[in-house]
Design a protein around this motif. Structure first.
Motif, PDB file in Angstrom:
ATOM      1  N   CYS A 443      31.265 -17.514   8.082  1.00 24.14           N
ATOM      2  CA  CYS A 443      31.564 -18.459   9.157  1.00 24.14           C
ATOM      3  C   CYS A 443      32.842 -18.068   9.900  1.00 24.14           C
ATOM      4  CB  CYS A 443      31.679 -19.867   8.591  1.00 24.14           C
ATOM      5  SG  CYS A 443      30.089 -20.527   8.014  1.00 24.14           S
ATOM      6  N   SER A 446      31.844 -15.282  12.210  1.00 20.76           N
ATOM      7  CA  SER A 446      31.130 -15.800  13.372  1.00 20.76           C
ATOM      8  C   SER A 446      32.091 -16.360  14.415  1.00 20.76           C
ATOM      9  CB  SER A 446      30.141 -16.884  12.928  1.00 20.76           C
ATOM     10  OG  SER A 446      29.411 -17.391  14.021  1.00 20.76           O
ATOM     11  N   MET A 447      33.171 -16.979  13.960  1.00 15.43           N
ATOM     12  CA  MET A 447      34.118 -17.575  14.899  1.00 15.43           C
ATOM     13  C   MET A 447      35.004 -16.543  15.594  1.00 15.43           C
ATOM     14  SD  MET A 447      33.347 -20.680  15.196  1.00 15.43           S
ATOM     15  CE  MET A 447      31.662 -20.035  14.996  1.00 15.43           C
ATOM     16  N   PHE A 450      33.872 -16.749  19.071  1.00 11.83           N
ATOM     17  CA  PHE A 450      34.471 -17.851  19.830  1.00 11.83           C
ATOM     18  C   PHE A 450      35.831 -17.429  20.389  1.00 11.83           C
ATOM     19  CE2 PHE A 450      37.188 -21.650  20.040  1.00 11.83           C
ATOM     20  CZ  PHE A 450      36.415 -22.487  20.839  1.00 11.83           C
ATOM     21  N   GLN A 451      36.593 -16.744  19.567  1.00  8.52           N
ATOM     22  CA  GLN A 451      37.933 -16.330  19.970  1.00  8.52           C
ATOM     23  C   GLN A 451      37.918 -15.173  20.956  1.00  8.52           C
ATOM     24  OE1 GLN A 451      41.697 -15.656  17.262  1.00  8.52           O
ATOM     25  NE2 GLN A 451      40.425 -13.825  17.148  1.00  8.52           N
ATOM     26  N   VAL A 492      29.499 -23.509  17.302  1.00  7.05           N
ATOM     27  CA  VAL A 492      30.748 -23.513  16.540  1.00  7.05           C
ATOM     28  C   VAL A 492      30.716 -24.476  15.354  1.00  7.05           C
ATOM     29  CG1 VAL A 492      32.119 -22.740  18.487  1.00  7.05           C
ATOM     30  CG2 VAL A 492      31.792 -25.178  18.137  1.00  7.05           C
ATOM     31  N   GLY A 495      31.975 -22.945  12.268  1.00  4.91           N
ATOM     32  CA  GLY A 495      33.430 -22.823  12.310  1.00  4.91           C
ATOM     33  C   GLY A 495      34.126 -24.124  11.971  1.00  4.91           C
ATOM     34  N   THR A 499      36.795 -24.616   9.047  1.00  9.60           N
ATOM     35  CA  THR A 499      38.095 -25.244   9.301  1.00  9.60           C
ATOM     36  C   THR A 499      38.328 -26.390   8.327  1.00  9.60           C
ATOM     37  OG1 THR A 499      37.831 -24.670  11.632  1.00  9.60           O
ATOM     38  CG2 THR A 499      39.560 -26.238  11.087  1.00  9.60           C
ATOM     39  N   MET A 507      41.765 -21.691  13.779  1.00 10.02           N
ATOM     40  CA  MET A 507      40.607 -22.423  14.264  1.00 10.02           C
ATOM     41  C   MET A 507      40.998 -23.817  14.730  1.00 10.02           C
ATOM     42  SD  MET A 507      38.323 -20.272  14.332  1.00 10.02           S
ATOM     43  CE  MET A 507      37.312 -21.471  15.155  1.00 10.02           C
ATOM     44  N   PHE A 511      39.947 -24.694  18.490  1.00  9.25           N
ATOM     45  CA  PHE A 511      39.092 -25.864  18.696  1.00  9.25           C
ATOM     46  C   PHE A 511      39.854 -26.978  19.408  1.00  9.25           C
ATOM     47  CE2 PHE A 511      36.138 -24.833  14.879  1.00  9.25           C
ATOM     48  CZ  PHE A 511      35.408 -23.975  15.684  1.00  9.25           C
ATOM     49  N   LEU A 890      40.846 -14.482  11.102  1.00  7.34           N
ATOM     50  CA  LEU A 890      39.386 -14.617  10.976  1.00  7.34           C
ATOM     51  C   LEU A 890      38.726 -13.376  10.392  1.00  7.34           C
ATOM     52  CD1 LEU A 890      38.637 -16.359  14.402  1.00  7.34           C
ATOM     53  CD2 LEU A 890      39.156 -17.442  12.202  1.00  7.34           C
TER      54      LEU A 890
END
Length: 936
Positions: A443, A446-447, A450-451, A492, A495, A499, A507, A511, A890
């Protein structure tokens, strides 16, 4: 003349017949490019071949050209090319008088060619309207019986860009008999055997035998298309998705089902009806639903005792009886036990009869994962090993599949589809395999997207997604795709769980930036949106509400479910914000949800008002928006989550009005809500087992209605379990014979009823929400009416997020378990800690050494980590790791090492223990063992 006209006369070259018997031949034409090889025993007809009496066939009007498909995996060359006309085509051929089955394959073989066509024969219009492409087919087959009395047949195919791939006339004959061991089922072995016998005997030369052989092959191919389902091997082999192959199967069956005297007619019709039934269930094809009902009804007249056919027609056929001793148990316990017993039978079938080692269930990964949405009560409540195995295998299979790249879809797609593989599997793994470093690290990986890929800070200073079309490596950020949508929260969710697990600071920051950008965008009015309402879409570069649309509530994106009135999809972001409130205590995250609750507590507008106005928003909220379902209101779970996390009475009335069964119970203590909810579950599980198992063509259509009541009763969770870590308890060693009812759960107390239908046993209660402290656990005997007696007490110390306590239960007895605080250690469980972890997959060996991998999945570095190796319980050695950093960027942090050690021949148990002087999130993942067998 608009359309395509075909005139068939009595003189046809013998090369196109499949038999030389007079008046007993097929007339078969394959339309396409000049000089190309036609299908076997077909005559190639290219656009230039005009009709002549000498030739006996040809076009009577000018054609516009030919087309050729690039799809080389089509089942027959007949489908790969065609001839088309701008407005009309006329074809003529000479045939013998008689009765024929006329089959027309309309289309060009190319999906880009669109057309609506009708067919007339002898100036009589056929009832079919052919719309191409037909779903994902560039062709469609229609067949009807025709009579040729004057040596010619006129067939007109009307429509702009009318196109034809093939035409065939087959004489109406008496079919040879075929033998089957089952009445309707797709018993392909019988058909295969008869085909093999005919081929072995060389009995394929007569027209009737040849036609039957070809139909058998079409039927078998249709069966293979359907049985291939969504299996990855089938999609790779055919180049078609499951839905694509279902339509292709339906097309293959068209000519067989048209002939009521065909020996395969009933079986083909049954298969066709099943295909249409499941296609409608999957995608809502009203026309196919009507056809499925029509075919099922026709078959029922001939097969009145066919059990599964009755199920398809809506009759409820009871599943095998579940013999359960009701003892003196309360009604809720009896109903829950039956529901869980039946649910586990369903899960058992899918895991043992359908699931493969790579986790697939046969409906394609994207659909398979949706079946997990109702499995968590079986794992966390009944502690079922098969359910845990199936859940884990599917999560692992998704992660290792070609469809995934580091925790997200490899191919770019809209977020609803791109996110579902990972989103529907890995959040649940935090509970299914709590503390397992593999799933936490997946996870976090995977994030990284996002970043680094999906989001950035725009010109207004807000962090937003750059698009709603995403993959693991890129976004589609060109107009009009460059918008952030509320549904991006699906991407997300894993994520958010990561978190929660470690209070990951990066995160929380990312977020927080994203959610607060949305909150600020929601707060302002713009593009007709009322202030405070969370929109469904924001343009990335400048925060324009509604993206490129002049209607904030209809952003004009690729699917309707991105419109604001699809409330359950907008709520995905609101769930995320509530989760952020739970993690941070920042009430800013509550604002958008609180406003909607405030409005829904006020009088309902009598009319919708101007679309997009505040009145319209209020009206949509109360009716449930697009869903318009008062039973499963899309706001119910959102408000239930808000009530559980905040305790704010703002939500109480709404949960009582709209909530699901368990959540309604939490508002007023009325157990009848649970009885009704359990009855709904039993209605899903008591009947028509085949429609939930062996008959299923699409796994995302397999669900247990109302199963959230089980999750609530067993764990105290507000939903299905995967939405956010809202469970109060989970259980070990319960099985189906211990019923559980979480009556009340807060962060300082628990009130739970249990009933043990089994012999005396110990169960383990795992607590998840209690504040750190010392608690008294009171275990009292509870009779059917709720009277309490014979109380015993034991102590529970809560230091970690999840703590466990053992409860001893006597046979056939009810209990009330009450947990109350004695003293608190501090205000809340700290998860901003190190967490060293190891799992069985982290241990390997050779004949010279034992190798290990140690993870830190916390948010602080781990210091002075001691690694201890034991073989058969005897310590072999120790090693020291001075510092193991936390994955704050991450990127997983893993230490690899080995112990030189030679194992002697035989079976051995290798154990790795790890210790640290630092506090940890949990110590449950500090030891692992593997069994090894040394042969030499």
């Amino acid at each position: 003349m608009k359309g395509l006209i075909i005139i068939l006369n009595v003189m046809l070259l013998s090369c196109i017949s499949c038999s030389q018997q007079k008046n007993n031949i097929n007339y078969s034409f394959d339309m396409g490019a000049p000089g190309t090889v036609p299908a076997e025993r077909y005559q190639r007809v290219d656009p230039s071949q005009q009709y002549t009496a000498a030739r006996g066939w040809g076009w009577l009007t000018a054609t516009a050209g030919y087309s050729d498909s690039t799809n080389k995996k089509l089942s027959s060359p007949l489908y790969s090319n065609g001839v088309y006309g701008a407005d009309s085509l006329v074809f003529r051929a000479d045939v013998t008088n008689g009765d024929y089955w006329l089959t027309v394959i309309a289309g060009s073989g190319r999906l880009i060619d669109t057309s609506t066509m009708t067919i007339a024969v002898n100036e009589e219009r056929w009832p079919d309207t052919i719309q191409l492409p037909w779903e994902r087919l560039a062709f469609r087959t229609v067949a009807h019986k025709v009579k040729v009395r004057d040596g010619k047949v006129i067939v007109a195919v009307n429509g702009k860009r009318a196109s034809v791939c093939a035409i065939e006339l087959k004489p109406v004959m008496r079919w040879p008999a075929m033998k089957f061991t089952t009445p309707l089922e797709t018993d392909t072995l019988d058909v295969q055997q008869q085909v093999a016998n005919w081929e072995k005997a060389g009995d394929t030369t007569s027209t009737v035998q040849y036609n039957l052989l070809q139909d058998c092959r079409r039927y078998l191919l249709a069966c293979s298309y359907v049985s291939g389902g969504g299996w990855s091997w089938a999609s790779k082999k055919t180049g078609m998705s499951a839905i694509h192959r279902c339509f292709a199967a339906a097309d293959l069956l068209a000519a067989i089902t048209a002939d009521e005297n065909h020996p395969l007619h009933d079986r083909a019709t049954y298969l066709l009806a099943r295909v249409y039934y499941w296609l409608d269930l999957e995608s809502g094809y009203d026309d196919l639903e009507k056809l499925a009902k029509k075919y099922f009804n026709e078959l029922q007249e001939k097969y009145p005792d066919h059990t599964v056919l009755k199920m398809y027609r809506g009759e409820k056929i009871a599943n095998s009886n579940v013999a359960l001793d009701k003892s003196d148990a309360p009604s809720w316990a009896v109903a829950q036990r039956e529901a869980m017993t039946r649910m586990l039978k369903l899960i058992e079938w899918w895991v043992t009869q359908r699931q493969t080692p790579n986790g697939e269930l046969g409906g394609k990964y994207g659909d398979d994962v949706e079946i997990l949405r109702w499995w968590l009560p079986a794992v966390l409540g009944a502690d079922d090993s098969l359910a845990r195995l199936g859940y884990t295998r599917l999560a692992d299979g998704v992660w290792n599949s070609d469809a995934m790249d580091r925790g997200f879809a490899r191919r770019i797609d809209d977020v609803e589809h791109a996110a579902e593989l990972f989103r529907d599997t890995h959040p649940g793994m935090f509970m299914v395999q709590y503390g397992d470093p593999e799933y936490v690290e997946r996870c976090l990986i995977s994030m990284q997207h996002f970043q680094n890929v999906w989001t950035s800070v725009n010109e207004t200073g807000h962090r937003h997604f750059k698009s709603y079309y995403l993959s693991a490596s890129k976004v589609l950020d060109s107009l009009p795709f460059d918008v952030d949508v509320a549904l991006n929260a699906r991407a997300v969710l894993p994520g958010l769980w990561a978190t929660w697990y470690s209070q990951h600071p990066r995160m929380l920051q990312l977020f927080g930036e994203w959610c607060k950008a949305w909150i600020e965008d929601a707060a302002r009015a713009g593009n007709g949106k009322p202030a405070g309402v969370l929109p469904s879409a924001i343009r990335y570069r400048d925060d324009r509400i509604g993206g490129y649309s002049d209607k904030w509530y209809e952003p004009g994106l690729s699917y309707d479910y991105y419109q604001w009135d699809h409330l359950s999809h907008v709520n995905e972001l609101l769930y995320h914000m509530l989760g952020m409130y739970s993690l941070t205590g920042d009430k800013q995250y509550l604002q958008p949800t609180a406003l909607l609750a405030k409005w829904m507590n006020e009088p309902v507008p009598a009319t919708a008002g101007e679309p997009g106005s505040e009145q319209w928003v209020r009206y949509q909220l109360n009716r449930g928006g697009h869903e318009d379902n008062p039973v499963l209101h899309p706001m119910s779970k959102l408000f239930s989550m808000a009530l559980q996390l905040t305790g704010d009475t703002l939500y109480t009335k709404l949960v009582n009005r709209y909530g699901q069964a368990f959540n309604k119970y939490t508002t007023d203590g009325d157990v009848t809500w649970l009885e009704k909810g359990l009855n709904d579950v039993l209605e899903s599980l008591r009947y028509n087992f085949p429609l939930q198992t062996s008959e299923a063509l699409f796994t995302d259509r397999i669900y247990v209605k109302g199963s959230n009541v089980l999750m609530g009763m067993y764990t105290g969770h507000f939903g299905a379990g995967y939405e956010f870590p809202g469970m109060a308890v989970s259980w070990k060693n319960t099985g189906t014979n211990v019923s559980v009812f979480v009556r009340d759960a807060t962060d300082t107390s628990l009130h739970i009823s249990l009933y043990n239908f089994d012999a005396a046993k110990d169960v383990v209660m795992q607590t998840w929400r209690l504040k750190p402290g010392r608690y008294t656990v009171s275990i009292s005997t509870e009779d059917k009416t709720g009277n309490i007696s014979d109380t015993k007490e034991q102590e529970l110390i809560v230091n970690e997020q999840m703590e466990a306590t053992r409860l001893s239960l006597q046979a056939r007895r009810g209990y009330r378990v009450t947990v109350k605080p004695v003293e608190f250690f501090n205000s809340h469980v700290s998860r901003n800690l190190a967490d060293i972890a190891i799992a069985p997959r982290d241990v390997s060996f050779t004949d010279k050494a034992v190798y290990y991998r140690i993870h830190n999945i916390g948010s602080k570095e781990a210091r002075n980590v001691k690694v201890i190796l034991l073989a058969d319980g005897k310590e072999i050695g120790q090693q020291q790791i001075a510092v193991l950093a936390a994955p704050l960027d991450l990127v997983p942090r893993i230490h690899e090492g080995n112990f030189p050690f030679e194992l002697i021949r035989g079976h051995h148990r290798l154990t790795i223990k790890i210790e640290t002087t630092d506090n940890e999130i949990t110590k449950l993942n500090n030891e692992t063992s593997v069994m090894v067998n040394v042969l030499l």
